[in-house]
Structure formats: C-alpha cells, structure tokens
Write a protein that holds these residues in place. Structure first.
Motif, PDB file in Angstrom:
ATOM      1  N   ASP A 130       0.800  -1.225   0.000  1.00  0.00           N
ATOM      2  CA  ASP A 130       0.000   0.000   0.000  1.00  0.00           C
ATOM      3  C   ASP A 130       0.835   1.279   0.000  1.00  0.00           C
ATOM      4  OD1 ASP A 130      -2.508  -1.503   0.320  1.00  0.00           O
ATOM      5  OD2 ASP A 130      -1.701  -1.979   2.301  1.00  0.00           O
ATOM      6  N   PHE A 131       2.076   1.218   0.449  1.00  0.00           N
ATOM      7  CA  PHE A 131       2.925   2.411   0.500  1.00  0.00           C
ATOM      8  C   PHE A 131       4.385   1.966   0.582  1.00  0.00           C
ATOM      9  CE2 PHE A 131       2.396   1.243   4.915  1.00  0.00           C
ATOM     10  CZ  PHE A 131       3.602   1.551   5.521  1.00  0.00           C
ATOM     11  N   VAL A 132       5.289   2.913   0.299  1.00  0.00           N
ATOM     12  CA  VAL A 132       6.704   2.663   0.517  1.00  0.00           C
ATOM     13  C   VAL A 132       7.303   3.860   1.253  1.00  0.00           C
ATOM     14  CG1 VAL A 132       6.958   1.210  -1.534  1.00  0.00           C
ATOM     15  CG2 VAL A 132       7.482   3.658  -1.679  1.00  0.00           C
ATOM     16  N   SER A 133       8.393   3.587   1.965  1.00  0.00           N
ATOM     17  CA  SER A 133       9.114   4.639   2.673  1.00  0.00           C
ATOM     18  C   SER A 133      10.593   4.499   2.313  1.00  0.00           C
ATOM     19  CB  SER A 133       8.923   4.499   4.187  1.00  0.00           C
ATOM     20  OG  SER A 133       9.515   5.586   4.870  1.00  0.00           O
ATOM     21  N   ILE A 134      11.179   5.591   1.860  1.00  0.00           N
ATOM     22  CA  ILE A 134      12.564   5.557   1.386  1.00  0.00           C
ATOM     23  C   ILE A 134      13.518   5.829   2.546  1.00  0.00           C
ATOM     24  CG2 ILE A 134      14.226   6.559  -0.230  1.00  0.00           C
ATOM     25  CD1 ILE A 134      11.831   7.478  -1.924  1.00  0.00           C
ATOM     26  N   GLY A 135      14.409   4.889   2.792  1.00  0.00           N
ATOM     27  CA  GLY A 135      15.454   5.062   3.807  1.00  0.00           C
ATOM     28  C   GLY A 135      16.731   5.535   3.133  1.00  0.00           C
ATOM     29  N   THR A 187      13.095   8.135  -8.949  1.00  0.00           N
ATOM     30  CA  THR A 187      12.475   6.975  -9.599  1.00  0.00           C
ATOM     31  C   THR A 187      11.388   6.377  -8.713  1.00  0.00           C
ATOM     32  OG1 THR A 187      14.493   6.470 -10.831  1.00  0.00           O
ATOM     33  CG2 THR A 187      12.915   4.675 -10.536  1.00  0.00           C
ATOM     34  N   ALA A 188      11.705   6.224  -7.432  1.00  0.00           N
ATOM     35  CA  ALA A 188      10.724   5.648  -6.509  1.00  0.00           C
ATOM     36  C   ALA A 188       9.519   6.573  -6.339  1.00  0.00           C
ATOM     37  CB  ALA A 188      11.385   5.378  -5.159  1.00  0.00           C
ATOM     38  N   ALA A 189       9.773   7.868  -6.187  1.00  0.00           N
ATOM     39  CA  ALA A 189       8.678   8.823  -5.993  1.00  0.00           C
ATOM     40  C   ALA A 189       7.780   8.896  -7.225  1.00  0.00           C
ATOM     41  CB  ALA A 189       9.247  10.194  -5.660  1.00  0.00           C
ATOM     42  N   VAL A 207       4.428   7.668  -1.101  1.00  0.00           N
ATOM     43  CA  VAL A 207       5.866   7.450  -0.998  1.00  0.00           C
ATOM     44  C   VAL A 207       6.409   8.502  -0.038  1.00  0.00           C
ATOM     45  CG1 VAL A 207       8.088   7.461  -2.184  1.00  0.00           C
ATOM     46  CG2 VAL A 207       6.081   6.495  -3.326  1.00  0.00           C
ATOM     47  N   GLY A 208       6.938   8.052   1.095  1.00  0.00           N
ATOM     48  CA  GLY A 208       7.522   8.973   2.065  1.00  0.00           C
ATOM     49  C   GLY A 208       9.016   8.764   2.167  1.00  0.00           C
ATOM     50  N   VAL A 209       9.674   9.624   2.936  1.00  0.00           N
ATOM     51  CA  VAL A 209      11.105   9.493   3.196  1.00  0.00           C
ATOM     52  C   VAL A 209      11.306   9.501   4.702  1.00  0.00           C
ATOM     53  CG1 VAL A 209      13.375  10.558   2.974  1.00  0.00           C
ATOM     54  CG2 VAL A 209      11.797  10.605   1.043  1.00  0.00           C
ATOM     55  N   LEU A 242       7.597  13.442   5.182  1.00  0.00           N
ATOM     56  CA  LEU A 242       8.989  13.434   5.628  1.00  0.00           C
ATOM     57  C   LEU A 242       9.026  13.073   7.099  1.00  0.00           C
ATOM     58  CD1 LEU A 242      10.176  16.791   3.988  1.00  0.00           C
ATOM     59  CD2 LEU A 242      10.414  14.483   3.042  1.00  0.00           C
ATOM     60  N   SER A 243       9.885  12.112   7.448  1.00  0.00           N
ATOM     61  CA  SER A 243      10.000  11.682   8.839  1.00  0.00           C
ATOM     62  C   SER A 243      11.422  11.906   9.304  1.00  0.00           C
ATOM     63  CB  SER A 243       9.619  10.202   8.971  1.00  0.00           C
ATOM     64  OG  SER A 243       9.497   9.832  10.319  1.00  0.00           O
TER      65      SER A 243
END
Length: 559
Positions: free
Chosen positions: A426-431, A466-468, A478-480, A502-503
């Motif tokens: 359902d979502f992704v978070s970029i590390g 690319t991910a966003a 898509v968060g970071v 943004l986290s």
C-alpha cells in the motif's frame, strides 16, 4: 580566534566554556601475577558486573535512545565470551585489570575488522573497559566531570554511558575529535537538539575554560570567538526559537500538505513529537525491544509495548517498522555469526529465511495492539530487495490482520522497481541512509567515506526520484524516513521529487517546516530539477541553494 572544522549534527549554535572528559585509566604491564587466581577471577567478573549494573540503573533512570544504547553497552559487560576471555587470562597469570584490558582490546580489534555497526560499537567496548579497569585500580570513573555551569563538552569520543551521565541542563554543545554522524552520541544529540560537531581535528587541544562557539549547521567550532561570532550565535538561537513556536502542519507556500513525522524508538520519545507539533510517527524502530537480549521478547510483552505507543500517539499516524536485525544491529538470537560482509548479508526482512516465526510473532503483536486500541497502524518491512519479498511480507502481514502494509526502499533494486513493489503493498518509505550506502557501495558507518555517502550524490537523488515517480503513477504514498529529511534544503528537494511525507528527528522539524512553508510546490520541483542536473554532491547542493528563498537562507544560516 581560530576555527576548527568537522561535520555538524543539527542546526543549533551555542557559545560556552570548554570542558574535556577525563582520560581513560592506563594499565601497567608489570603488574604482579595474582597470588590467588580464583579470587582474582572473582574480582574481575565482579567489576564487570558492577559496570553492567551501573549502566542498567542509568538506563532505568532515562528513556528513549539513551536508555537503548546504555542497555546495549551493559550487555557487553555481561557478554559470556568476553567474560570467558577475562577468566582465561587471569588463570593464565594476568592480574584482573590487565586481563580486562587485554580481553577488551581483542574485542575492539575484532569489531574494527568486522566494520559496520560492530566498528561503531568499539566506543562502547572501550567504555566498559575503562570503567572496569578504574574499579579494579580504585581510580575515579572516567568520563565527563561534574559540570558546575553550562558548558561545551569536548572529547575524543563519547560512549553512551558518558552521554547518559551528562547533566543535560548544563550541556550546551558537544564536540568530538572522532565519532561520526551516525554514531550513538550524534544520534542522541540530534534527538535532544544539542548542537554537535564530530570529526573535529584539534578539539582536545582546546584548554578547559576557554569559550568556544559551536555551529552545527556550518560544522564549525570557533575557539575564543570574537564579538561578531558571538552575535551570530545569538541571532541563530533567536531565529530557531521563533521557528519552534510554529507547530502548524507541514504545507508548502501554495498549500500542498507535506506531513512531517517523527523517527522514534519508543513511547518515551513521543513527548518530543508533541513539542515539535509533528503529525505522527513515520518510523517506529522496534529494535529497542530486542536489544541486549538472549531471546526475543514474548508476544504479550510486544503487544504491551506497541499498544503504549499507539495509545500515546492518539489519532496521529503511526508507522511501525518490523525488526531490522543484522548488519549494524546484531542480535544474539538471530544474527548469523561470521558473515564476511554483514551489511550485504542476512539483515532486515531477510532474517525470515532463518526464523520466520520471529517476524510472524512481531506482526501478530502489532495487529493485536492495534485491535485493542481500536486504531489502524501501518506496518513496513526493512531491507526489501525484490517484488517477491514484498509480496511475501504483504501476505504475512495481511494474514495477521494488518490492513496497511508497506516496505522500505533502501536497496537500489527496490528503488528501480518501486512500481512493481506498489502492486503488492500500500505504501513505501525511502530510507536514504541505506540507499546511499548501497548505491555508492560504501559502508555508511565508515567515517572516511562520508563524501560517497552524501545523500546529495546525484545517483542517490535519481533513485529517490524513480521511486517517488512510481508512487505518483500508482497513486500510492511514498515517504522518506532517512535522516536526509532532517536537512531543510534537502527536504525541499525531496518534496520536489515527489515525496509525500517526511519523517525525521523531532528536533529537526521546525527548520524543515519553515523551509517548506516558504516555497511553492513548483519551486520545490525546480530546486529538485536543478539538484539532479549536477554531477557531484557539492554541485547538487549549490544548485539547490541558488534557488532557495533568501529569507530561509538567512534564518537557517545555510552557506
């Protein structure tokens, strides 16, 4: 007046008198052999027990990241292998202090050779050594002296025990000759909003009592600052204090929402979330529950811990990352021993290959905690590399009752195939920390490779873009949640690339909120495009600065 340079953590600036930590005790090589080896073994192990107990008691009096690292350091003092080495050396004729000194030196050598997180824990091993040796020689405990006034602490490095022993009401700033931006001290300083500069050559040559100005944003330490340098520090402090009073939701100048979330380690860290006006938890690191144990916590203990976080967060978003064990977070009961390159080995979601029940129990506990609170939580898995892994995790999480399932994008393969990942989750978070590490083939805990690990590297920006873009095409969030989100200039680039949230560490939120609020979405896109057009990290940063609002640049003292 002279200026020393290093790498800053945070955006704050302070002026105060320098105080240097107490040196570690030495051990004479000509100490006499013990007359009664059995009694000497007892002395040595009793000293290690006393060190562990002291650290655990300090952990009990604090919370959050500090408590976490104190417990991890205490576990070193109780490590059976270290104790066996000490015992063997005493029985071989060495006195207790020398046995502890030599045994810990072997551990330091092994950790340094292993690299990654183990190399970062060398400071913790030395902390155990220094305290135990001091006890065995009836010497004062090494570390930071009692502070009688607000001061700037200077050290070669600070172990977690040293950091936890500080009277934080009297610590203005921290300057380290060694350390790194991902080390324990830097992380804790960032979370507490204490200006910190690491890798400052010459810091220990500053005499005690001499005033120093610490500028975290510039990565500079000014010794004996003049009137103008002091004025700049006061202006920065006033400006940042003004920003902290703004706790509105994150929005661009044209009103596009950009939720600002917190990276936290437990319920204790949520007070800082309230103070910063953050809109939820973007990354709950669950490793805190597992560190320093010989076996995983039971199901009910996990349920209770997750429920406390969910209840404390109230109606705000909570994103929980499943256990990110291995590599830089080894756990005795799951991490493989002897991996030649742990960062490329069995870590994060990959531990399911060896212990699938560990992950299932954790997800079941999270789902039960959510049911008991009547609130929905989002759960994501770290270190996902393939679509098949994403599908496997999604099936497991949904089978356990989780309705919002995501994965971390930390591996270039995942960034390049985010479109396919989002067909499963359902979502992704970029590390961004790990994404930079793997994109640039550089250990993110290696201080000498900071230039490669810079998240301004154009290749890293391309992967984030690319991910966003895949998220925008799929209509999925898509968060970071990497520390790059804490950089207000980079935050504008991330928004421009398409990051929907943004986290960060709560202390970073005021500056990020301010920067975003002064730029429209289109301006953020232009800044992102300019950064991606560069061929070096310095060029990318400079290109972004050229388009930055002048008032933001002035208030945040961006170079």
């Amino acid at each position: 007046m002279r200026v020393l340079h290093g790498q800053g953590v945070g955006r704050g600036a302070v002026v105060g008198p320098a105080v240097t930590v107490h040196a570690a005790p030495s051990v004479p090589w000509d100490l006499l052999a013990p007359g009664d080896p059995d009694a000497e073994v007892v002395r040595a192990l009793t000293a290690l027990d006393a060190v562990a107990t002291t650290l655990e008691e300090r952990a009990g009096r604090t919370a959050g990241a500090i408590a976490e690292v104190l417990r991890a350091t205490a576990s070193i003092a109780r490590d059976p292998e270290l104790r066996d080495q000490v015992r063997g050396r005493v029985m071989g004729g060495q006195p207790a202090a020398l046995a502890v000194d030599r045994a810990t030196a072997e551990v330091v050598e092994a950790f340094t050779a292993a690299g990654g997180y183990l190399a970062e824990r060398v400071t913790d091993v030395r902390s155990v050594r220094d305290r135990a040796v001091a006890l065995l020689q009836d010497l004062p405990e090494p570390g930071v002296p009692a502070l009688d006034r607000p001061s700037v602490v200077l050290a070669h490095d600070l172990a977690p025990a040293d950091t936890a022993a500080l009277d934080l009401t009297k610590v203005l700033g921290v300057v380290l000759e060694h350390g790194g931006p991902t080390g324990h001290t830097a992380i804790i300083a960032g979370q507490l909003g204490i200006p910190c500069v690491v890798q400052v050559v010459g810091a220990l040559a500053v005499p005690d009592g001499v005033d120093v100005a610490v500028d975290a944003a510039a990565g500079a330490v000014v010794v004996a600052p003049d009137r103008e340098a002091r004025r700049r520090v006061e202006a920065r402090r006033d400006a940042l204090a003004d920003l902290e009073r703004d706790t509105r939701p994150g929005r661009t100048a044209d009103g596009s929402p950009v939720p600002l979330l917190a990276n936290v380690g437990g319920v204790e860290d949520l007070d800082a979330v309230d103070c910063a006006g953050l809109e939820g938890v973007g990354l709950l690191r669950t490793e805190v529950l597992f560190l320093g144990r010989s076996a995983a916590p039971g199901l009910q203990e996990q349920v209770d811990a997750y429920r406390r976080v969910i209840e404390t967060a109230g109606d705000r978003r909570v994103v929980i990352r499943t256990l990110d064990a291995g590599a830089d977070k080894p756990l005795a009961f799951v991490t493989r021993r002897g991996e030649e390159n742990p960062a490329l080995g069995v870590r994060g979601f990959r531990t399911v290959r060896d212990d699938p029940e560990l992950l299932r129990d954790q997800v079941l506990a999270i789902a039960q905690a959510a049911r008991e609170t009547g609130r929905e939580v989002q759960v994501m898995a770290p270190m996902i590399s393939t679509v098949q892994e994403a599908a496997q995790f999604a099936a497991l999480a949904r089978d356990c009752g989780i309705t919002s399932v995501g994965v971390m994008v930390e591996v270039p393969a995942a960034a390049l195939r985010t479109r396919d990942l989002l067909a499963e989750v359902d979502f992704v978070s970029i590390g961004t920390n790990d994404l930079a590490q793997y994109a640039m083939a550089a250990d993110r805990l290696h201080g000498g490779l900071i230039d490669l690990l810079d998240t301004w590297q154009p290749a890293v920006l391309d992967l984030v873009a690319t991910a966003a873009r895949a998220g925008a095409d799929a209509g999925r969030p898509v968060g970071v949640c990497g520390e790059s989100a804490a950089d207000p200039l980079m935050a504008l680039v991330l928004v421009g690339l398409g990051a929907g949230s943004l986290s960060m560490s709560p202390a970073a939120a005021p500056a990020v909120r301010f920067a975003i609020a002064r730029h429209t979405t289109d301006r953020c896109r232009a800044i992102a495009q300019a950064a991606r057009g560069a061929v070096s990290p310095d060029g990318a940063r400079a290109a972004a600065l050229d388009l930055l609002d002048a008032h933001v640049r002035e208030v945040l003292s961006l170079p």
